[in-house]
Motif scaffolding. Structure first.
Motif, PDB file in Angstrom:
ATOM      1  N   LEU A  33      23.501  20.648 -11.732  1.00  9.25           N
ATOM      2  CA  LEU A  33      23.234  21.428 -12.620  1.00  9.25           C
ATOM      3  C   LEU A  33      22.359  22.603 -12.065  1.00  9.25           C
ATOM      4  O   LEU A  33      22.087  23.460 -13.040  1.00  9.25           O
ATOM      5  CB  LEU A  33      21.565  20.382 -13.356  1.00  9.25           C
ATOM      6  CG  LEU A  33      21.798  19.228 -14.708  1.00  9.25           C
ATOM      7  CD1 LEU A  33      20.955  18.789 -14.714  1.00  9.25           C
ATOM      8  CD2 LEU A  33      22.952  20.126 -15.667  1.00  9.25           C
ATOM      9  N   ALA A  34      22.138  23.062 -10.901  1.00 11.13           N
ATOM     10  CA  ALA A  34      21.502  23.559 -10.486  1.00 11.13           C
ATOM     11  C   ALA A  34      22.502  24.831 -10.255  1.00 11.13           C
ATOM     12  O   ALA A  34      22.539  26.407 -10.981  1.00 11.13           O
ATOM     13  CB  ALA A  34      20.734  23.777  -9.349  1.00 11.13           C
ATOM     14  N   GLU A  35      23.624  24.314  -9.824  1.00  9.44           N
ATOM     15  CA  GLU A  35      24.603  25.717  -9.750  1.00  9.44           C
ATOM     16  C   GLU A  35      25.278  25.902 -11.133  1.00  9.44           C
ATOM     17  O   GLU A  35      25.546  27.463 -11.170  1.00  9.44           O
ATOM     18  CB  GLU A  35      26.057  25.063  -9.050  1.00  9.44           C
ATOM     19  CG  GLU A  35      25.470  24.771  -7.306  1.00  9.44           C
ATOM     20  CD  GLU A  35      26.665  23.956  -6.630  1.00  9.44           C
ATOM     21  OE1 GLU A  35      26.921  23.438  -5.945  1.00  9.44           O
ATOM     22  OE2 GLU A  35      27.406  23.079  -8.025  1.00  9.44           O
ATOM     23  N   ILE A  36      25.382  25.471 -12.158  1.00  6.70           N
ATOM     24  CA  ILE A  36      25.804  25.244 -13.664  1.00  6.70           C
ATOM     25  C   ILE A  36      24.700  26.718 -14.412  1.00  6.70           C
ATOM     26  O   ILE A  36      25.093  27.821 -14.802  1.00  6.70           O
ATOM     27  CB  ILE A  36      25.856  24.475 -14.596  1.00  6.70           C
ATOM     28  CG1 ILE A  36      27.456  24.152 -14.096  1.00  6.70           C
ATOM     29  CG2 ILE A  36      26.017  24.462 -16.021  1.00  6.70           C
ATOM     30  CD1 ILE A  36      27.134  22.660 -14.562  1.00  6.70           C
ATOM     31  N   TRP A  37      23.153  26.175 -13.852  1.00  6.61           N
ATOM     32  CA  TRP A  37      22.127  27.329 -14.802  1.00  6.61           C
ATOM     33  C   TRP A  37      22.567  28.442 -14.385  1.00  6.61           C
ATOM     34  O   TRP A  37      21.604  29.688 -14.653  1.00  6.61           O
ATOM     35  CB  TRP A  37      21.416  26.438 -15.159  1.00  6.61           C
ATOM     36  CG  TRP A  37      20.489  25.092 -15.548  1.00  6.61           C
ATOM     37  CD1 TRP A  37      20.397  24.105 -15.196  1.00  6.61           C
ATOM     38  CD2 TRP A  37      21.241  25.312 -16.915  1.00  6.61           C
ATOM     39  NE1 TRP A  37      20.244  23.287 -16.309  1.00  6.61           N
ATOM     40  CE2 TRP A  37      21.469  23.635 -17.697  1.00  6.61           C
ATOM     41  CE3 TRP A  37      21.443  25.898 -18.086  1.00  6.61           C
ATOM     42  CZ2 TRP A  37      21.553  23.705 -19.226  1.00  6.61           C
ATOM     43  CZ3 TRP A  37      21.951  25.818 -19.464  1.00  6.61           C
ATOM     44  CH2 TRP A  37      21.509  25.021 -19.665  1.00  6.61           C
ATOM     45  N   SER A  38      22.969  28.776 -12.451  1.00  8.93           N
ATOM     46  CA  SER A  38      22.444  29.052 -11.415  1.00  8.93           C
ATOM     47  C   SER A  38      23.807  30.140 -12.713  1.00  8.93           C
ATOM     48  O   SER A  38      23.959  31.663 -12.824  1.00  8.93           O
ATOM     49  CB  SER A  38      22.641  29.405 -10.373  1.00  8.93           C
ATOM     50  OG  SER A  38      23.222  30.609  -9.894  1.00  8.93           O
ATOM     51  N   GLU A  39      25.041  29.646 -12.651  1.00 12.93           N
ATOM     52  CA  GLU A  39      25.833  30.690 -13.111  1.00 12.93           C
ATOM     53  C   GLU A  39      25.884  31.174 -14.510  1.00 12.93           C
ATOM     54  O   GLU A  39      26.132  32.269 -15.094  1.00 12.93           O
ATOM     55  CB  GLU A  39      27.026  29.826 -12.895  1.00 12.93           C
ATOM     56  CG  GLU A  39      28.766  30.446 -13.562  1.00 12.93           C
ATOM     57  CD  GLU A  39      29.502  29.806 -13.291  1.00 12.93           C
ATOM     58  OE1 GLU A  39      31.120  29.977 -13.985  1.00 12.93           O
ATOM     59  OE2 GLU A  39      29.566  28.615 -12.124  1.00 12.93           O
ATOM     60  N   VAL A  40      25.235  30.234 -15.202  1.00 12.49           N
ATOM     61  CA  VAL A  40      24.830  30.334 -16.713  1.00 12.49           C
ATOM     62  C   VAL A  40      24.353  32.420 -16.720  1.00 12.49           C
ATOM     63  O   VAL A  40      24.810  33.323 -17.245  1.00 12.49           O
ATOM     64  CB  VAL A  40      23.993  29.615 -17.525  1.00 12.49           C
ATOM     65  CG1 VAL A  40      23.544  30.488 -19.122  1.00 12.49           C
ATOM     66  CG2 VAL A  40      25.562  28.535 -18.086  1.00 12.49           C
ATOM     67  N   LYS A  41      23.218  31.772 -15.867  1.00 15.15           N
ATOM     68  CA  LYS A  41      22.560  33.266 -15.965  1.00 15.15           C
ATOM     69  C   LYS A  41      23.195  34.019 -15.387  1.00 15.15           C
ATOM     70  O   LYS A  41      22.706  35.457 -16.064  1.00 15.15           O
ATOM     71  CB  LYS A  41      21.163  32.603 -15.031  1.00 15.15           C
ATOM     72  CG  LYS A  41      20.066  33.667 -14.682  1.00 15.15           C
ATOM     73  CD  LYS A  41      18.646  33.319 -13.887  1.00 15.15           C
ATOM     74  CE  LYS A  41      17.730  34.357 -14.019  1.00 15.15           C
ATOM     75  NZ  LYS A  41      16.567  34.168 -13.364  1.00 15.15           N
ATOM     76  N   LYS A  42      23.733  34.503 -14.266  1.00 15.86           N
ATOM     77  CA  LYS A  42      24.933  35.568 -13.936  1.00 15.86           C
ATOM     78  C   LYS A  42      25.936  36.068 -14.726  1.00 15.86           C
ATOM     79  O   LYS A  42      26.300  37.125 -15.139  1.00 15.86           O
ATOM     80  CB  LYS A  42      24.844  34.804 -12.901  1.00 15.86           C
ATOM     81  CG  LYS A  42      23.852  35.043 -11.534  1.00 15.86           C
ATOM     82  CD  LYS A  42      24.657  34.342  -9.974  1.00 15.86           C
ATOM     83  CE  LYS A  42      23.624  33.736  -9.485  1.00 15.86           C
ATOM     84  NZ  LYS A  42      23.608  33.653  -7.899  1.00 15.86           N
ATOM     85  N   ASP A  43      26.534  34.857 -15.347  1.00 18.20           N
ATOM     86  CA  ASP A  43      27.789  35.525 -16.326  1.00 18.20           C
ATOM     87  C   ASP A  43      27.372  35.925 -18.073  1.00 18.20           C
ATOM     88  O   ASP A  43      26.916  35.718 -18.236  1.00 18.20           O
ATOM     89  CB  ASP A  43      28.458  34.478 -16.802  1.00 18.20           C
ATOM     90  CG  ASP A  43      29.625  34.292 -16.862  1.00 18.20           C
ATOM     91  OD1 ASP A  43      30.325  35.369 -17.800  1.00 18.20           O
ATOM     92  OD2 ASP A  43      30.711  33.765 -17.207  1.00 18.20           O
ATOM     93  N   ASP A  82      18.660  24.947  -3.836  1.00 14.37           N
ATOM     94  CA  ASP A  82      18.340  25.720  -2.861  1.00 14.37           C
ATOM     95  C   ASP A  82      17.671  26.777  -3.560  1.00 14.37           C
ATOM     96  O   ASP A  82      18.144  28.121  -4.517  1.00 14.37           O
ATOM     97  CB  ASP A  82      20.246  26.156  -3.123  1.00 14.37           C
ATOM     98  CG  ASP A  82      20.976  25.210  -2.261  1.00 14.37           C
ATOM     99  OD1 ASP A  82      20.536  25.377  -0.886  1.00 14.37           O
ATOM    100  OD2 ASP A  82      22.377  25.507  -3.120  1.00 14.37           O
ATOM    101  N   GLY A  83      16.785  26.262  -4.404  1.00  8.39           N
ATOM    102  CA  GLY A  83      15.853  27.152  -4.863  1.00  8.39           C
ATOM    103  C   GLY A  83      15.972  27.538  -6.112  1.00  8.39           C
ATOM    104  O   GLY A  83      15.597  28.055  -7.308  1.00  8.39           O
ATOM    105  N   GLN A  84      16.878  26.496  -7.202  1.00  6.28           N
ATOM    106  CA  GLN A  84      17.847  26.841  -8.305  1.00  6.28           C
ATOM    107  C   GLN A  84      17.095  25.511  -8.790  1.00  6.28           C
ATOM    108  O   GLN A  84      17.791  24.510  -8.359  1.00  6.28           O
ATOM    109  CB  GLN A  84      19.266  26.973  -8.437  1.00  6.28           C
ATOM    110  CG  GLN A  84      19.471  28.398  -8.039  1.00  6.28           C
ATOM    111  CD  GLN A  84      18.856  29.513  -8.791  1.00  6.28           C
ATOM    112  OE1 GLN A  84      18.925  29.551  -9.435  1.00  6.28           O
ATOM    113  NE2 GLN A  84      19.011  30.646  -7.927  1.00  6.28           N
ATOM    114  N   PRO A  85      16.091  25.625  -9.535  1.00  2.85           N
ATOM    115  CA  PRO A  85      15.656  24.474 -10.871  1.00  2.85           C
ATOM    116  C   PRO A  85      16.832  23.832 -11.556  1.00  2.85           C
ATOM    117  O   PRO A  85      17.661  24.405 -12.292  1.00  2.85           O
ATOM    118  CB  PRO A  85      14.748  25.197 -11.320  1.00  2.85           C
ATOM    119  CG  PRO A  85      14.544  25.708 -11.628  1.00  2.85           C
ATOM    120  CD  PRO A  85      15.090  27.004 -10.086  1.00  2.85           C
TER     121      PRO A  85
END
Length: 256
Positions: A33-43, A82-85
């Motif tokens: 989930l942390a990885e996904i929300w990070s990707e959503v934010k950047k894409d 990794d700092g991503q909630p």
């Protein structure tokens, strides 16, 4: 890994997929989930997200108690990688629709509260049961719930640990829509596609105006909204919107 993620027509679909465990979160799901929300934010191609769970029984019941870290470890660390909630970033500015397909309890309800729109199945139930196990809704629940519904109702939920059903959630404003289970994902997709079809800069500005404005006195919030309007005024998309309206065609947004 317990979470499915697909992108389609500027919409991200994020689905908790551990129905055998009520879509509760184990460490692997938290990481994903942390990885996904990070990707959503950047894409930049993603304009809106739909967040839901598999099946008709549960959206998410929070942490998988069978895989909970021991008490001596910081519980917050499981919900931060990794700092991503794993809680959706309310200041990401890309709207998130939460389609609540069943139980939204504890951390599950906290994730739903971080979303911009909440729609629910008629089978959905909501609550914070942490007081029953000597814990606390410590991520955002104690702060976001009384901002989403009347304080007295929020206090009742937080202090008693009782659940409320979809009808009560609609009555107090926790959700905007109730639909039969079979129609929930279709309704979420309908709303997502409507949002994705709008000018992306305007959608982001509208969310920003609301979220940031609620943290300000009214006069400052209005001034901030005026500032955002001014920023949008000379964008390419605003000019395209006027041209498309005059020419009776669908606009082609560039996000500029």
């Amino acid at each position: 890994m317990g979470v499915d993620f697909i992108k389609e027509n500027h919409v991200a679909y994020v689905t908790l997929n551990r129905p055998e465990a009520m879509n509760s979160l184990d460490p692997e799901s938290v990481q994903r989930l942390a990885e996904i929300w990070s990707e959503v934010k950047k894409d930049n191609d993603i304009r809106v997200s739909v967040f839901t769970g598999t099946g008709e029984k549960s959206f998410c019941t929070g942490t998988d108690m069978k895989k909970t870290p021991p008490p001596e470890e910081c519980m917050a660390a499981m919900w931060l990688r990794d700092g991503q909630p794993i809680i959706p970033d309310m200041k990401m500015w890309k709207p998130i629709i939460c389609a609540i397909n069943g139980y939204a309890i504890g951390g599950g309800l906290e994730m739903a509260l971080a979303c911009d729109m909440r729609i629910a199945s008629s089978k959905a139930k909501f609550g914070f049961t942490e007081v029953k196990v000597a814990s606390l809704a410590g991520l955002n629940g104690t702060q976001c719930l009384p901002r989403a519904i009347p304080q007295a109702v929020a206090m009742k939920m937080l202090l008693t640990g009782e659940l409320i059903d979809a009808e009560e959630a609609l009555r107090v404003g926790l959700i905007s829509d109730i639909v039969e289970p079979a129609g929930l994902q279709e309704l979420a997709k309908k709303y997502a596609e409507k949002i994705a079809a709008n000018a992306p800069l305007s959608v982001k500005a509208a969310k920003q105006a609301v979220v940031m404005g609620l943290e300000m006195p009214l006069d400052q919030g209005i001034a901030f909204s005026h500032l955002l309007w001014g920023v949008l005024r000379d964008t390419e998309d605003r000019k395209e919107g006027f041209r498309a309206f005059a020419e009776k065609r669908s606009p082609q947004w560039k996000g500029k």
